[in-house]
Design an enzyme around this catalytic site. Structure first.
Site, PDB file in Angstrom:
ATOM      1  N   HIS A 127      -0.668 -14.083  37.635  1.00 56.36           N
ATOM      2  CA  HIS A 127       0.011 -13.840  38.916  1.00 56.36           C
ATOM      3  C   HIS A 127       1.527 -14.029  38.761  1.00 56.36           C
ATOM      4  O   HIS A 127       2.325 -13.283  39.322  1.00 56.36           O
ATOM      5  CB  HIS A 127      -0.486 -14.830  39.975  1.00 56.36           C
ATOM      6  N   GLN A 149     -14.153  -8.325  50.143  1.00 55.37           N
ATOM      7  CA  GLN A 149     -14.345  -7.841  48.779  1.00 55.37           C
ATOM      8  C   GLN A 149     -15.379  -8.663  47.992  1.00 55.37           C
ATOM      9  O   GLN A 149     -15.541  -8.480  46.797  1.00 55.37           O
ATOM     10  CB  GLN A 149     -13.014  -7.742  48.023  1.00 55.37           C
ATOM     11  N   MET A 179      -3.023  -5.095  35.265  1.00 53.00           N
ATOM     12  CA  MET A 179      -3.940  -4.175  34.575  1.00 53.00           C
ATOM     13  C   MET A 179      -5.269  -4.856  34.242  1.00 53.00           C
ATOM     14  O   MET A 179      -6.213  -4.204  33.815  1.00 53.00           O
ATOM     15  CB  MET A 179      -3.292  -3.651  33.287  1.00 53.00           C
ATOM     16  N   SER A 202      -8.495 -16.484  37.698  1.00 52.30           N
ATOM     17  CA  SER A 202      -8.801 -17.647  38.547  1.00 52.30           C
ATOM     18  C   SER A 202     -10.230 -18.104  38.294  1.00 52.30           C
ATOM     19  O   SER A 202     -10.547 -19.278  38.392  1.00 52.30           O
ATOM     20  CB  SER A 202      -8.631 -17.282  40.020  1.00 52.30           C
TER      21      SER A 202
END
Ligand code: AMP
Length: 279
Positions: free
Chosen positions: A37, A61, A148, A186
């Site tokens: 991030h 999601q 990506m 994460s």
């Protein structure tokens, strides 16, 4: 650095910046921030006058049996990382602020959302598409940054922005990896030390495929990748696909730029990784 919790406040502030002629950069995240991030944030800091980081664990999601509730939410640490990197605004809306009960609209890209990860997570990409479109509209982002690592997500957003004539520029950022090669995520927080060690084999196998891309045919490449992955203890493969970089269609012998993308389970943790292969 200002933390903003409501849609109306961010819209007001962002619109002011826009009127001032400021270039606004948006880094959408689900928090549990790490160097991956951070690389997106640094790119925005370099390109833009104003950097907005959104932190929102988006239930739309996650599938019904996925890790929405247990997804890490280390808010204090996240805010520290943003502050350290001189982020201007952190947008941290509540669930009700983003998806009030009367929310009825979803964004879909059928051609891209039902393949690869979408085969295993049927509602995932409509959740991603919907929240990102909302965030673009709320932040008036001139530039939006995506890793990506989530290649399919990047392509989905790129397509939406083009098809729906958003003015936002979608900017891709390379995968940040640990020294071992493991793509930082994460969800790596779920891995035990032993699982983390074996997970680093995934990127090594992808690198070997890259080396063979010029000389071996694609079915050989896919088969050997599957065979090598299957030798990793406690692994379960969701998919190994070789697709065209441009549109995620299956690659063939004429493909000059392909992406080898994999999704696997290591124990109870789902990991994705990919490598771009050019002839
Ligand atoms: P997430 O918080 O997992 O939704 O990710 C937010 C953004 O960070 C997405 O655009 C991801 O692709 C990007 N990202 C996550 N991990 C990495 C990584 N290891 N390298 C580069 N970008 C990443």
């Amino acid at each position: 650095m200002k933390v903003i919790k409501t849609v109306s406040e961010l819209q007001k502030i962002a619109f002011k910046h826009l009127k001032n002629g400021d270039e606004i950069g948006l880094v959408p995240t689900m928090g549990a921030l790490h160097q991956g991030h951070e690389s997106l944030i640094l790119k925005s800091k370099k390109n833009d006058d104003v950097t907005i980081v959104s932190i929102f664990v988006n239930p739309a999601q996650f599938g019904p049996n996925e890790d929405y509730l247990k997804y890490p939410r280390p808010t204090t640490k996240d805010l520290q990382l943003c502050k350290k990197n001189h982020v201007d605004y952190v947008f941290m809306p509540t669930l009700n602020e983003m998806f009030p009960n009367n929310h009825k609209t979803f964004v879909e890209v059928p051609d891209l959302q039902n393949i690869m990860c979408g085969k295993f997570r049927p509602t995932h990409f409509r959740g991603v598409a919907t929240v990102v479109v909302k965030l673009l509209n709320i932040s008036y982002a001139c530039n939006a940054y995506f890793g990506m690592k989530d290649f399919q997500q990047f392509k989905l957003i790129e397509t939406i922005v083009k098809d729906l004539n958003f003015k936002t520029k979608v900017i891709s950022c390379p995968i940040v990896r640990e020294k071992s090669g493991l793509a930082i995520s994460s969800r790596n927080l779920y891995l035990s030390t032993q699982e983390k060690e074996i997970s680093s084999k995934i990127s090594k196998i992808l690198k070997e495929a890259l080396r063979d891309f010029k000389n071996k045919n694609l079915s050989y490449l896919k088969k050997t990748t599957v065979n090598k992955l299957n030798k990793i203890p406690h692994i379960k493969i969701d998919y190994v696909d070789i697709v065209n970089f441009k549109d995620l269609s299956f690659a063939d012998k004429d493909t000059k730029k392909a992406v080898l993308a994999v999704a696997v389970w290591i124990g109870k943790t789902r990991l994705i990784d990919n490598i771009i292969m050019t002839k």
